[in-house]
Motif scaffolding. Structure first.
Motif, short mmCIF file in Angstrom:
data_model
loop_
_atom_site.label_atom_id
_atom_site.label_comp_id
_atom_site.label_asym_id
_atom_site.label_seq_id
_atom_site.Cartn_x
_atom_site.Cartn_y
_atom_site.Cartn_z
N UNK A 79 0.92 -0.98 0.07
CA UNK A 79 0.14 0.02 0.04
C UNK A 79 0.85 1.37 0.01
N UNK A 80 0.52 2.49 -0.83
CA UNK A 80 1.47 3.44 -0.85
C UNK A 80 0.29 4.68 -0.82
N UNK A 81 1.11 5.86 -0.57
CA UNK A 81 0.60 6.97 -0.37
C UNK A 81 1.44 8.04 -1.19
N UNK A 82 0.64 8.87 -1.84
CA UNK A 82 1.18 10.12 -2.72
C UNK A 82 0.30 11.50 -2.20
N UNK A 83 1.02 12.34 -2.42
CA UNK A 83 0.34 13.60 -2.14
C UNK A 83 0.24 14.58 -3.28
N UNK A 84 -1.08 14.92 -3.86
CA UNK A 84 -1.17 15.91 -5.18
C UNK A 84 -0.98 17.36 -4.42
N UNK A 142 0.69 18.31 -9.50
CA UNK A 142 1.97 17.55 -9.30
C UNK A 142 1.88 16.55 -7.99
N UNK A 143 2.56 15.51 -8.26
CA UNK A 143 2.29 14.04 -7.25
C UNK A 143 3.61 14.06 -6.72
N UNK A 144 3.78 13.61 -5.33
CA UNK A 144 4.66 13.37 -4.52
C UNK A 144 5.31 11.89 -5.12
N UNK A 145 6.68 11.65 -4.79
CA UNK A 145 7.12 10.17 -4.85
C UNK A 145 6.17 9.59 -3.77
N UNK A 146 5.59 8.26 -4.54
CA UNK A 146 4.85 7.33 -3.50
C UNK A 146 5.73 7.14 -2.59
#
Length: 218
Positions: A135-140, A146-150
């Motif tokens: 499971x991963x999380x990224x922030x937009x 733009x999306x952060x590195x997961x």
């Protein structure tokens, strides 16, 4: 405006002028519905586009997420996590963009669960790799541009009292409580499905072990 995503051979977005379904039923003027095609099977080289999710950013842009399944409609096919963005209430949409793809393009990235964090001013997006292997999380940020590195958050689910064989975020949506706490639905399974409530207090990291419930309770 009421935004309602629906499932079918093509994923559509319906923009309704009514403030409520009751008002729509009573007002002849509210019966007019504009239909916009957001994702279509076969688009951008994807055999099937499924598992949609939709949020509106604090700035008012509409973000539509989905799984871009490459070779078939089956869950096991290679899949990209994709999205489109609209800045005019759904009238027009950006081209399909890839948020995350498995290394070498082989593997499944999916089950998008977006959460609008209105206190921080960004969008938190949870997703899984290979049907719940991780499971991963990224922030937009920048209004979803733009999306952060997961960041992998799989360890959050360690310590359950059963043999977990599969887990998945959502699929669907999550909420932010008035306190700022983010609450996301996740299920884990040892071939007997459970529903899990994941809680994140600091919004940038996932620290708390989820509370677990039998399927159907949440």
């Amino acid at each position: 405006m009421r935004l309602t995503p629906t499932l079918g051979p093509t994923v559509f977005l319906f923009l309704m002028a009514s403030l409520s379904l009751a008002t729509a039923a009573q007002s002849p003027q509210a019966e007019a519905i504009e239909r916009f095609e957001v994702f279509a099977n076969g688009e951008a080289g994807y055999h099937t586009i499924r598992i949609p999710a939709l949020v509106v950013t604090p700035e008012g842009s509409v973000l539509a997420f989905a799984e871009g399944r490459k070779d078939s409609s089956r869950d096991e096919t290679d899949t990209d996590l994709i999205y489109r963005r609209s800045t005019d209430g759904g009238e027009t949409w950006s081209d399909i963009q890839i948020i995350h793809r498995a290394a070498g393009g082989e593997g499944k990235i999916g089950n998008p669960v977006p959460i609008v964090d209105r206190k921080a001013g960004h969008v938190v997006l949870l997703f899984t790799r290979d049907s719940g292997e991780a499971v991963f999380r990224t922030i937009g940020r920048q209004d979803g541009q733009t999306w952060s590195e997961p960041v992998e958050i799989t360890e959050t689910f360690n310590g359950f009292d059963y043999d977990m064989k599969r887990m998945a975020t959502g699929p669907g949506h999550s909420i932010q409580m008035q306190s700022g706490r983010l609450v996301a639905p996740i299920y884990v399974s040892n071939m007997s499905v459970h529903a899990v409530r994941q809680i994140n207090d600091d919004r940038e990291k996932v620290r708390k072990r989820p509370a677990t419930y039998r399927a159907g309770v949440i």
